[in-house]
Design a protein around this motif. Sequence first.
Motif, mmCIF file in Angstrom:
data_model
loop_
_atom_site.group_PDB
_atom_site.id
_atom_site.type_symbol
_atom_site.label_atom_id
_atom_site.label_comp_id
_atom_site.label_asym_id
_atom_site.label_seq_id
_atom_site.Cartn_x
_atom_site.Cartn_y
_atom_site.Cartn_z
ATOM 1 N N ASP A 191 47.967 40.536 42.959
ATOM 2 C CA ASP A 191 48.648 41.802 43.209
ATOM 3 C C ASP A 191 47.655 42.671 43.974
ATOM 4 O OD1 ASP A 191 49.565 44.473 43.086
ATOM 5 O OD2 ASP A 191 50.724 44.050 41.282
ATOM 6 N N GLY A 192 47.836 42.761 45.281
ATOM 7 C CA GLY A 192 46.865 43.476 46.107
ATOM 8 C C GLY A 192 45.546 42.725 46.078
ATOM 9 N N GLU A 193 44.493 43.392 45.620
ATOM 10 C CA GLU A 193 43.176 42.755 45.543
ATOM 11 C C GLU A 193 42.826 42.304 44.121
ATOM 12 O OE1 GLU A 193 40.313 43.882 48.849
ATOM 13 O OE2 GLU A 193 40.933 45.833 48.030
ATOM 14 N N LEU A 194 43.802 42.363 43.235
ATOM 15 C CA LEU A 194 43.620 41.944 41.842
ATOM 16 C C LEU A 194 44.183 40.542 41.646
ATOM 17 C CD1 LEU A 194 42.910 42.582 38.858
ATOM 18 C CD2 LEU A 194 45.212 43.576 38.669
ATOM 19 N N VAL A 195 43.332 39.623 41.176
ATOM 20 C CA VAL A 195 43.733 38.245 40.918
ATOM 21 C C VAL A 195 43.535 37.973 39.431
ATOM 22 C CG1 VAL A 195 43.387 35.817 41.504
ATOM 23 C CG2 VAL A 195 42.988 37.588 43.234
ATOM 24 N N THR A 196 44.611 37.558 38.751
ATOM 25 C CA THR A 196 44.535 37.306 37.316
ATOM 26 C C THR A 196 45.150 35.963 36.974
ATOM 27 O OG1 THR A 196 46.586 38.572 36.977
ATOM 28 C CG2 THR A 196 44.501 39.759 36.651
ATOM 29 N N ALA A 197 44.736 35.437 35.825
ATOM 30 C CA ALA A 197 45.241 34.142 35.371
ATOM 31 C C ALA A 197 45.173 34.094 33.848
ATOM 32 C CB ALA A 197 44.420 33.009 35.983
ATOM 33 N N PRO A 198 45.989 33.203 33.235
ATOM 34 C CA PRO A 198 46.053 33.169 31.778
ATOM 35 C C PRO A 198 44.875 32.493 31.075
ATOM 36 C CG PRO A 198 47.715 31.709 32.715
ATOM 37 C CD PRO A 198 47.057 32.411 33.854
ATOM 38 N N ALA A 199 44.247 31.505 31.683
ATOM 39 C CA ALA A 199 43.174 30.779 30.991
ATOM 40 C C ALA A 199 42.494 29.817 31.964
ATOM 41 C CB ALA A 199 43.730 30.018 29.794
#
Length: 192
Positions: free
Chosen positions: A163-171
């Motif tokens: 999301d934009g410059e934010l990268v996330t993941a669950p595990a």
Amino acid sequence: MTDEIKLLMLAGDYVEDYEIMVPYQALLMVGYKVDVVSPGKKAGEKILTAIHDFEGAQTYSEKPGHAFTLNATFDEIDTDDYIGLIIPGGRAPEHLRMHPRVLEIVKAFADRPLAAICHGAQLLSAADIIKGRTVSAYPACRPEVEQAGATYADIPLTDAVTDGELVTAPAWPAHPAWLAQFLTVLGATVTI
């Protein structure tokens, strides 16, 4: 890429072993300098890691991991020296969010490349930087993500979301997707 392109990683005792080791080594491999810090610790000191696995229980299991040697001193960090931030998960974010300086550091990267995985979302929530964003995290962090005003991305453990410059993941099973998306956000090109 030169060694002057620096990334910062926030960690603490009982950080998830794979979530600190794999991104640290992978980002070094492609040419970034990655400084890993922990509140109250200096370069050369160690933090303990934990290995979390998915073995069919209602939540992950936990086993002792490795001792990770920090390569930078927390109190000497200037966020302007770094182009991006990495927040690994495990149990570390739970206690890191209690340090005001940690939250200041996370806020400083609100509009810069930032990669958080697993329980790293606890720092994003505590720093109040995810309102209106789409964020993935370990499923047990969903309430914190939603209470912080973000949309929780309910994705497979092997996926990541940008999301934009934010990268996330669950595990950690998402490392290939998470790191690839983070490299894209950083503007890196990896060729074979």
